[in-house]
Design a protein around this motif. Structure first.
Motif, PDB file in Angstrom:
ATOM      1  N   ARG A  15      19.638 -27.741 -30.033  1.00 39.99           N
ATOM      2  CA  ARG A  15      19.967 -27.118 -28.742  1.00 39.99           C
ATOM      3  C   ARG A  15      21.071 -26.078 -28.891  1.00 39.99           C
ATOM      4  O   ARG A  15      21.024 -25.002 -28.298  1.00 39.99           O
ATOM      5  N   GLU A  52      20.794 -23.077 -19.867  1.00 38.80           N
ATOM      6  CA  GLU A  52      20.396 -24.436 -19.485  1.00 38.80           C
ATOM      7  C   GLU A  52      19.960 -24.498 -18.027  1.00 38.80           C
ATOM      8  O   GLU A  52      18.920 -25.073 -17.708  1.00 38.80           O
ATOM      9  N   GLU A  53      20.778 -23.902 -17.135  1.00 38.64           N
ATOM     10  CA  GLU A  53      20.586 -24.090 -15.704  1.00 38.64           C
ATOM     11  C   GLU A  53      19.390 -23.328 -15.152  1.00 38.64           C
ATOM     12  O   GLU A  53      18.819 -23.717 -14.132  1.00 38.64           O
ATOM     13  N   VAL A  54      19.002 -22.247 -15.804  1.00 38.58           N
ATOM     14  CA  VAL A  54      17.896 -21.440 -15.288  1.00 38.58           C
ATOM     15  C   VAL A  54      16.715 -21.428 -16.265  1.00 38.58           C
ATOM     16  O   VAL A  54      15.632 -21.913 -15.949  1.00 38.58           O
ATOM     17  N   LEU A  67      15.864 -22.959 -19.288  1.00 35.25           N
ATOM     18  CA  LEU A  67      15.245 -24.228 -19.690  1.00 35.25           C
ATOM     19  C   LEU A  67      14.869 -25.086 -18.493  1.00 35.25           C
ATOM     20  O   LEU A  67      13.874 -25.821 -18.537  1.00 35.25           O
ATOM     21  N   HIS A  68      15.653 -25.022 -17.426  1.00 32.43           N
ATOM     22  CA  HIS A  68      15.323 -25.824 -16.240  1.00 32.43           C
ATOM     23  C   HIS A  68      13.970 -25.417 -15.665  1.00 32.43           C
ATOM     24  O   HIS A  68      13.143 -26.275 -15.317  1.00 32.43           O
ATOM     25  N   ARG A  69      13.726 -24.114 -15.566  1.00 31.28           N
ATOM     26  CA  ARG A  69      12.450 -23.650 -15.029  1.00 31.28           C
ATOM     27  C   ARG A  69      11.297 -23.969 -15.971  1.00 31.28           C
ATOM     28  O   ARG A  69      10.208 -24.375 -15.530  1.00 31.28           O
ATOM     29  N   ASP A  99      11.222 -26.456 -18.006  1.00 27.50           N
ATOM     30  CA  ASP A  99      11.057 -27.905 -17.921  1.00 27.50           C
ATOM     31  C   ASP A  99      10.251 -28.279 -16.678  1.00 27.50           C
ATOM     32  O   ASP A  99       9.367 -29.143 -16.731  1.00 27.50           O
ATOM     33  N   THR A 100      10.543 -27.644 -15.557  1.00 29.82           N
ATOM     34  CA  THR A 100       9.795 -27.901 -14.330  1.00 29.82           C
ATOM     35  C   THR A 100       8.316 -27.573 -14.522  1.00 29.82           C
ATOM     36  O   THR A 100       7.432 -28.360 -14.150  1.00 29.82           O
ATOM     37  N   TYR A 139       5.961 -21.048 -14.758  1.00 32.08           N
ATOM     38  CA  TYR A 139       6.826 -21.268 -13.603  1.00 32.08           C
ATOM     39  C   TYR A 139       6.631 -20.138 -12.595  1.00 32.08           C
ATOM     40  O   TYR A 139       6.589 -18.960 -12.943  1.00 32.08           O
ATOM     41  N   THR A 183       8.991 -26.756  -7.809  1.00 33.48           N
ATOM     42  CA  THR A 183       9.904 -27.883  -7.951  1.00 33.48           C
ATOM     43  C   THR A 183       9.272 -28.956  -8.815  1.00 33.48           C
ATOM     44  O   THR A 183       8.072 -28.907  -9.107  1.00 33.48           O
ATOM     45  N   MET A 184      10.075 -29.913  -9.213  1.00 34.37           N
ATOM     46  CA  MET A 184       9.568 -31.009 -10.036  1.00 34.37           C
ATOM     47  C   MET A 184       8.489 -31.778  -9.289  1.00 34.37           C
ATOM     48  O   MET A 184       8.642 -32.087  -8.104  1.00 34.37           O
TER      49      MET A 184
END
Length: 240
Positions: free
Chosen positions: A61, A187-189, A191-193, A195-196, A212, A217-218
C-alpha cells in the motif's frame, strides 16, 4: 509511512554525497569506503522493504501511495485509473489445500499482472490478502480492454504444489475501476471508489469488472448462507 520513505531517500542521497566526497579525498581509507557502501546497501534495502510486499515483490500500500504521489506531482490535474482486484473465493483454496498453496497462487497472480501493468504504463500492488490494487494513466487503450486483460490473466488455470501433490486451481476475480483526478486523495477517493465498484462486481455475480459512476454507494451486505467450507469439512471429518 510516505514520510518515512522520503526520509530514507534523503538519507540515501546524503550518504551518496558523502561517498563521493570520500572518493575525492586523498585521505579516504578503504575501511571508510566499505562503511559507506554498507550504509547505502542497508538504506536501499530498508526503502525497498517499506514499499514492497515481501511475498509477491509487488508494491505494498505504501509503495502504491508513493507511486500515486509521484504521478500527481508530475501530472497535476490529469485523470488516473484506480483499479481494485479481489480474487473470488480465494479462501476456499486455503481451506482445501493449505496456506502455502494459497501463497503460491498469490505469487503466480502477481507474476501475471506485472507485465499487464507494464504494458499499460501503470503500477500494481498487493493491497491486502487476496486483493491487488493498481494505478494507470488514461491512454488510448480502453478501460474495458484493460479489465478484460486482467480478468483473462487471472482466469488461466494455475498449477501449484499442494501437500497431496500438484493441483490445478481455477480462479476468477471481481474488479472495481474508478477514473479520478490525479490530485484526488489516494485512499479517500481513488481506492474508495474503486472498492465500491469492486463490491458491485462481486455482488453482481463475480468474474467481471464494474466502473464507478457518480453517486454509487456500497451494495447491501450479503448474508452468509449455510456453513463455511471449512465448517463443512470439519463436519464430514466428525461423521466419517
Amino acid at each position: 509511512m510516505f514520510t518515512t520513505l522520503l526520509v530514507i531517500a534523503s538519507i540515501y542521497t546524503a550518504v551518496t554525497f558523502l561517498a563521493g566526497a570520500i572518493i575525492g579525498s586523498a585521505l579516504a581509507s578503504l575501511g571508510a569506503w566499505r562503511i559507506v557502501g554498507r550504509m547505502r546497501a542497508e538504506l536501499a534495502d530498508a526503502a525497498w522493504q517499506l514499499a514492497h510486499d515481501p511475498l509477491t515483490g509487488l508494491y505494498n500500500r505504501n509503495g502504491l501511495r508513493t507511486a500515486h504521489a509521484a504521478f500527481a506531482a508530475a501530472h497535476p490535474g490529469q485523470p488516473v485509473v484506480a483499479v481494485l482486484i479481489d480474487l473470488d473465493r480465494f479462501k476456499e483454496i486455503n481451506d482445501d489445500h493449505g496456506h502455502s498453496t494459497g501463497d503460491e497462487v498469490l505469487i503466480e497472480v502477481a507474476d501475471r499482472l506485472t507485465p499487464i501493468a507494464a504494458f499499460y504504463g501503470g503500477d500494481i500492488a498487493r493491497h491486502a490478502g487476496d486483493e491487488y490494487a493498481a494505478l494507470f494513466p488514461v491512454r488510448q487503450h480502453g478501460i474495458s480492454q484493460l479489465a478484460d486483460d486482467l480478468l483473462s490473466a487471472i482466469a488461466a488455470p494455475i498449477e501449484v504444489q499442494a501437500d497431496t501433490g500438484p493441483v490445478v486451481v481455477a480462479l476468477t476475480a471481481s474488479i472495481g475501476i474508478a477514473v479520478v483526478d490525479s490530485t484526488d486523495p489516494f485512499e479517500e477517493v481513488a481506492l474508495h471508489r474503486a472498492d465500491t465498484a469492486m463490491y458491485h462486481a462481486k455482488r453482481g455475480g463475480r468474474n467481471q469488472h464494474v466502473l464507478y459512476t457518480p453517486g454509487m454507494t456500497m451494495p447491501p451486505s450479503e448474508a452468509r448462507r449455510g456453513l463455511r467450507l471449512r465448517d463443512l469439512h470439519q463436519q464430514r471429518g466428525v461423521t466419517a
